[in-house]
Design a protein around this motif. Structure first.
Motif, mmCIF file in Angstrom:
data_model
loop_
_atom_site.group_PDB
_atom_site.id
_atom_site.type_symbol
_atom_site.label_atom_id
_atom_site.label_comp_id
_atom_site.label_asym_id
_atom_site.label_seq_id
_atom_site.Cartn_x
_atom_site.Cartn_y
_atom_site.Cartn_z
ATOM 1 N N PRO A 36 1.758 -0.589 -5.208
ATOM 2 C CA PRO A 36 1.910 -1.892 -5.854
ATOM 3 C C PRO A 36 0.592 -2.646 -5.980
ATOM 4 N N GLN A 37 -0.238 -2.573 -4.947
ATOM 5 C CA GLN A 37 -1.511 -3.296 -4.996
ATOM 6 C C GLN A 37 -2.389 -2.806 -6.141
ATOM 7 N N ALA A 38 -2.506 -1.481 -6.297
ATOM 8 C CA ALA A 38 -3.350 -0.926 -7.361
ATOM 9 C C ALA A 38 -2.782 -1.233 -8.735
ATOM 10 N N ILE A 88 8.838 -0.986 -2.455
ATOM 11 C CA ILE A 88 7.754 -1.011 -3.452
ATOM 12 C C ILE A 88 8.053 -2.029 -4.545
ATOM 13 N N ARG A 89 9.306 -2.073 -4.990
ATOM 14 C CA ARG A 89 9.671 -3.078 -6.002
ATOM 15 C C ARG A 89 9.482 -4.490 -5.452
ATOM 16 N N ARG A 145 0.817 -1.219 0.000
ATOM 17 C CA ARG A 145 0.000 0.000 0.000
ATOM 18 C C ARG A 145 0.852 1.272 0.000
ATOM 19 N N LEU A 146 2.154 1.105 -0.153
ATOM 20 C CA LEU A 146 3.031 2.277 -0.181
ATOM 21 C C LEU A 146 2.888 3.047 -1.489
ATOM 22 N N LEU A 201 6.751 -7.427 -6.807
ATOM 23 C CA LEU A 201 7.153 -8.791 -7.163
ATOM 24 C C LEU A 201 6.416 -9.813 -6.312
ATOM 25 N N CYS A 202 6.264 -9.539 -5.023
ATOM 26 C CA CYS A 202 5.522 -10.438 -4.139
ATOM 27 C C CYS A 202 4.092 -10.639 -4.632
ATOM 28 N N LEU A 203 3.426 -9.543 -4.991
ATOM 29 C CA LEU A 203 2.041 -9.624 -5.472
ATOM 30 C C LEU A 203 1.957 -10.375 -6.794
#
Length: 201
Positions: free
Chosen positions: A138-140, A53-54, A42-43, A58-60
Motif C-alpha cells: 500500500p505504501q508504494a 491491505i485494503r 508494508r504488506l 485507505l488509511c494512507l
C-alpha cells in the motif's frame, strides 16, 4: 526490485520505479489523524492479508487528504464491490486498463454496484495501479499515485466523499522468474452537487 505502474487516461503507459519506501503503521484502519500510523502499509498482497491491505491503503489515502487540508473519505460498500470486481477482473483476464473486457467503464461498474442509486448528479473517479515485490505494498502504491498528477488530483479532489479499494494478487514475469504482486483499484464518489463528472487515472 519490484515494478509498479499507475496509469493516466490518454497517456502512454510509463513504467515507474518507486524506491526507498519508508515504514508506516496505524492504530486504526482508515485513520486519518495527523501523525497517525497505518497498520499493514508494508504488506505485500497475500490471500490472508488483502483485508488489511485494503484498510492500509485507505488509511494512507486519508492521511494524504488530511495533510493537504481535505476531509477524509468514507468507506462505501458499493464502491468496495465495484473496485474489487475490477481488480479481480484485471488479475483474472491479464489486462491493465479502466475499460473492462466488454468495454465497461468505471461509471458503468460503479452504477452496477448500486452506488449511484437514483442520484441525478454525481462525481466519480478511479485510480488503478499494479506493483510487484516491495513495490506492491500500500505504501508504494499510494506513493506512486501521489507522484502522478492525475492520480493525485483524484485523491485530493474535494468533491469526493466516498471511496473504496480493491486488491487482487497477480504474477508478473520478470527477467529471470515470476514476481508476485497486486493490482489495485480505488473508486471515488459523491452523490448530489452540481452536474455529472467522471475522472479516471
Amino acid at each position: 526490485m519490484g515494478l509498479v505502474r499507475p496509469i493516466c487516461k490518454g497517456a502512454i503507459l510509463v513504467l515507474v520505479l518507486v524506491l526507498g519506501a519508508v515504514a508506516v503503521a496505524s492504530a486504526q484502519p482508515g485513520s486519518a489523524r495527523r501523525g497517525s500510523w497505518c497498520i499493514g502499509s508494508r504488506l505485500r498482497p497475500h490471500p490472508g492479508d488483502l483485508t488489511r491491505i485494503r484498510a492500509a491503503t485507505l488509511c494512507l489515502i486519508n492521511r494524504e487528504r488530511v495533510r493537504h487540508g481535505e476531509a477524509p473519505l468514507r468507506l462505501n460498500r458499493h464502491l468496495a464491490l465495484a473496485a474489487q470486481r475490477h481488480s479481480a477482473s484485471m488479475a483474472r483476464f491479464r489486462y491493465f486498463a479502466h475499460a473492462g473486457p466488454a468495454g465497461e467503464t468505471p461509471l458503468a461498474r460503479i452504477r452496477a454496484a448500486g452506488y449511484l442509486g437514483r442520484a441525478r448528479t454525481y462525481a466519480v473517479g478511479e485510480n488503478i495501479a499494479w506493483g510487484t515485490l516491495r513495490l506492491s505494498t500500500p505504501q508504494a502504491i499510494v506513493a506512486a499515485w501521489m507522484a502522478s498528477p492525475g492520480h493525485r488530483a483524484n485523491i485530493l479532489d474535494r468533491r469526493f466523499r466516498d471511496t473504496a479499494v480493491g486488491v487482487a494478487i497477480v504474477s508478473v514475469r520478470g527477467s529471470r522468474h515470476a514476481q508476485l504482486g497486486g493490482v489495485y483499484t480505488e473508486d471515488f464518489g459523491a452523490r448530489g452537487g452540481r452536474g455529472r463528472s467522471e475522472h479516471s487515472s
